[in-house]
Design an enzyme around this catalytic site. Structure first.
Site: not given
Length: 139
Positions: A49-53
């Site tokens: 969680r928290g990743c752009q991809s």
């Protein structure tokens, strides 16, 4: 090699690269070498969680050590997560918990990344520590 030695080796590799374009290409190349995950491991439980991809990290505990594998649907995040897999895979939970992430600033990675990618990197590092805590508690 210890985690610290793995980190130092990576810092040295990056020191030979002259500019961020070369570093960017190197990170992408490292991602291409990452084995990746089979589709059945690309689950919500392994999703960071928290990743752009989309980035997935899977951990397996064998013989007192954690072994990581990862994948991403983006070429740069896949390269970034491959750095973490390379450094932390094959070490004990205690070694991972005792380690730091100073190598990230030593190679200048956070200055190179956009704020959202830097947040994704921090989410990846937290997940690795989380796996170490979770498997240590299972002992």
């Amino acid at each position: 090699m210890t985690i610290k030695e793995n980190q130092q080796e990576l810092v040295e590799e990056f020191s030979f690269l002259e500019d961020w374009e070369q570093k960017y290409e190197y990170i992408i190349d490292l991602g291409k070498e990452l084995e990746g995950l089979p589709d059945d491991k690309k689950t919500d439980d392994n999703l960071i969680r928290g990743c752009q991809s989309k980035v997935w990290i899977d951990a397996e505990h064998k013989d007192g050590k954690l072994f990581f594998n990862a994948d991403s649907d983006g070429i740069l995040p896949k390269g970034i997560v491959s750095l973490l897999v390379r450094i932390y895979s094959g070490h004990s939970t205690q070694e991972i918990l005792d380690s730091d992430f100073d190598f990230i600033s030593q190679i200048g990675l956070q200055e190179f990344l956009s704020p959202s990618r830097a947040n994704g990197l921090m989410a990846m590092t937290k997940q690795i520590k989380f796996y170490a805590v979770a498997f240590q508690l299972k002992k």
